[in-house]
Design a protein around this motif. Structure first.
Motif, PDB file in Angstrom:
ATOM      1  N   THR A 235     -45.992 -48.395 -19.985  1.00 38.95           N
ATOM      2  CA  THR A 235     -45.579 -49.665 -20.574  1.00 38.95           C
ATOM      3  C   THR A 235     -44.503 -50.331 -19.724  1.00 38.95           C
TER       4      THR A 235
ATOM      5  N   ASP B 240     -44.697 -53.997 -18.094  1.00 36.65           N
ATOM      6  CA  ASP B 240     -43.707 -55.033 -18.414  1.00 36.65           C
ATOM      7  C   ASP B 240     -43.106 -55.631 -17.142  1.00 36.65           C
TER       8      ASP B 240
ATOM      9  N   GLY C  54     -39.869 -49.043 -21.257  1.00 37.04           N
ATOM     10  CA  GLY C  54     -41.060 -48.738 -22.038  1.00 37.04           C
ATOM     11  C   GLY C  54     -40.937 -49.266 -23.448  1.00 37.04           C
TER      12      GLY C  54
ATOM     13  N   THR D 249     -46.033 -59.036 -22.877  1.00 40.61           N
ATOM     14  CA  THR D 249     -45.399 -57.708 -22.918  1.00 40.61           C
ATOM     15  C   THR D 249     -45.620 -57.040 -24.276  1.00 40.61           C
TER      16      THR D 249
ATOM     17  N   ASN E 291     -48.993 -55.656 -24.091  1.00 42.58           N
ATOM     18  CA  ASN E 291     -48.941 -54.491 -23.208  1.00 42.58           C
ATOM     19  C   ASN E 291     -48.408 -53.267 -23.936  1.00 42.58           C
ATOM     20  N   TYR E 292     -47.502 -53.466 -24.892  1.00 40.62           N
ATOM     21  CA  TYR E 292     -46.894 -52.355 -25.629  1.00 40.62           C
ATOM     22  C   TYR E 292     -47.952 -51.560 -26.395  1.00 40.62           C
TER      23      TYR E 292
ATOM     24  N   GLY F 122     -51.251 -51.748 -25.606  1.00 49.60           N
ATOM     25  CA  GLY F 122     -52.378 -51.479 -24.727  1.00 49.60           C
ATOM     26  C   GLY F 122     -53.655 -52.179 -25.174  1.00 49.60           C
TER      27      GLY F 122
ATOM     28  N   HIS G 125     -53.750 -47.218 -22.839  1.00 51.74           N
ATOM     29  CA  HIS G 125     -53.495 -47.774 -21.516  1.00 51.74           C
ATOM     30  C   HIS G 125     -54.554 -47.220 -20.569  1.00 51.74           C
TER      31      HIS G 125
ATOM     32  N   ALA H  23     -51.349 -45.497 -26.295  1.00 54.77           N
ATOM     33  CA  ALA H  23     -50.210 -46.419 -26.359  1.00 54.77           C
ATOM     34  C   ALA H  23     -49.414 -46.160 -27.641  1.00 54.77           C
TER      35      ALA H  23
END
Length: 310
Positions: free
Chosen positions: A104, A108, A124, A143, A146-147, A149, A154, A164
């Motif tokens: 993560t 980011d 992370g 982001t 992304n946290y 996934g 991920h 994730a």
């Protein structure tokens, strides 16, 4: 800083004007301490309607033992976690959490760099970065995605995936500050302070604080970041009057907050075809703080804070 501002690009026709103001982006994972203790929000479910191959009696005996263990873990979760479910953290559990945090953090950092921001740290679960005003909302959105996934994982390659941290959300604080007249360290501390307040004010956390160094602050959910961005862009393009928060404030506390917001936004929208769309965005951004009076005050403060993105 001047070069970064000049390079900063957004999508579509640009309503933004480069200047000496920048945005502090502060993020922190929700309930990470609980996660590290093995506290999860949902309890696991025992398998149902399973086709048994082999000794059915042994299977039923094992299921009964598993059911008792699950009950004991739920009681322990109530005592240790305050609810939800408790798993016993193992080395594999900590390895999975650590790997998810590392992946993560890398993601980011790449997102901040993509939007010409300046990364201070990425751990992370937590994040501190600076950016120009236009891409700040996109950095929050991307982001946050992304946290969790993609589908809770991920993807490191076509055949290698890591889980994730989807058990809980992630909260953010965006604060507009001036590069010359504001002391950066003070503004960074204030952004972190408002991040903690946002977690308390917004039910379920996954919160977003929007603030300015001039004293305006409002709260919403991270899920409403697209609506918040649309309001800021409408201010900048002048399709939404910049007097909107003051017209809302002039009504005082309304019994029907959503109805009055829609009416006032309609009166402050230049283009007829945008009235419903912008009203929906304002209502979406303002709905997440509980209590009629608090919801109304928060809506006014949030709309005032978003004027700083002009």
């Amino acid at each position: 800083a001047d070069r970064r501002l000049a390079e900063c690009k957004g999508a579509g026709p640009e309503p933004w004007t480069p200047g000496l103001e920048y945005v502090i982006i502060r993020a922190d994972g929700d309930y990470v301490g609980k996660l590290l203790r093995g506290c999860l929000p949902r309890e696991p479910q025992l398998p149902q309607d399973v086709e048994v191959v082999g000794d059915r009696g042994q299977f039923e005996k094992d299921m009964e033992g598993a059911s008792k263990l699950l009950g004991a873990m739920c009681r322990a979760a109530e005592r240790i976690c305050g609810g939800g479910h408790l798993v016993v953290p193992s080395p594999a559990y900590y390895a999975a959490v650590s790997a998810a945090l590392m992946v993560t953090a890398i993601g980011d950092a790449a997102i901040v760099e993509k939007h010409y921001g300046e990364l201070v740290f990425a751990g992370g679960d937590d994040l501190l970065a600076f950016s120009a005003k236009p891409p700040s909302f996109d950095i929050v959105k991307e982001t946050r995605e992304n946290y969790w996934g993609e589908g809770g994982f991920h993807s490191l390659s076509e055949s290698y995936f890591l889980p994730a941290l989807t058990a809980y959300g992630r909260s953010y604080s965006l604060r507009v500050a001036h590069a010359v007249t504001d002391m950066m360290s003070v503004e960074v501390d204030k952004a972190a302070e408002l991040l903690d307040e946002a977690k308390d004010r917004v039910p379920g956390k996954d919160a977003l604080a929007i603030s300015t160094s001039t004293g305006h602050v409002g709260f919403t959910k991270v899920s409403a970041v697209e609506s918040v961005k649309a309001i800021a862009e409408a201010y900048a393009r002048r399709t939404l009057s910049r007097n909107l928060p003051y017209d809302v404030e002039a009504w005082g506390e309304a019994a029907e907050v959503e109805y009055v917001l829609r009416y006032v936004v309609g009166r402050n929208t230049e283009k007829k075809e945008l009235k419903k769309e912008l009203a929906d965005k304002v209502v979406e951004a303002a709905r997440y703080v509980d209590g009629r009076g608090e919801k109304w005050k928060n809506a006014v403060k949030l709309l005032k804070a978003l004027r700083a993105w002009i």
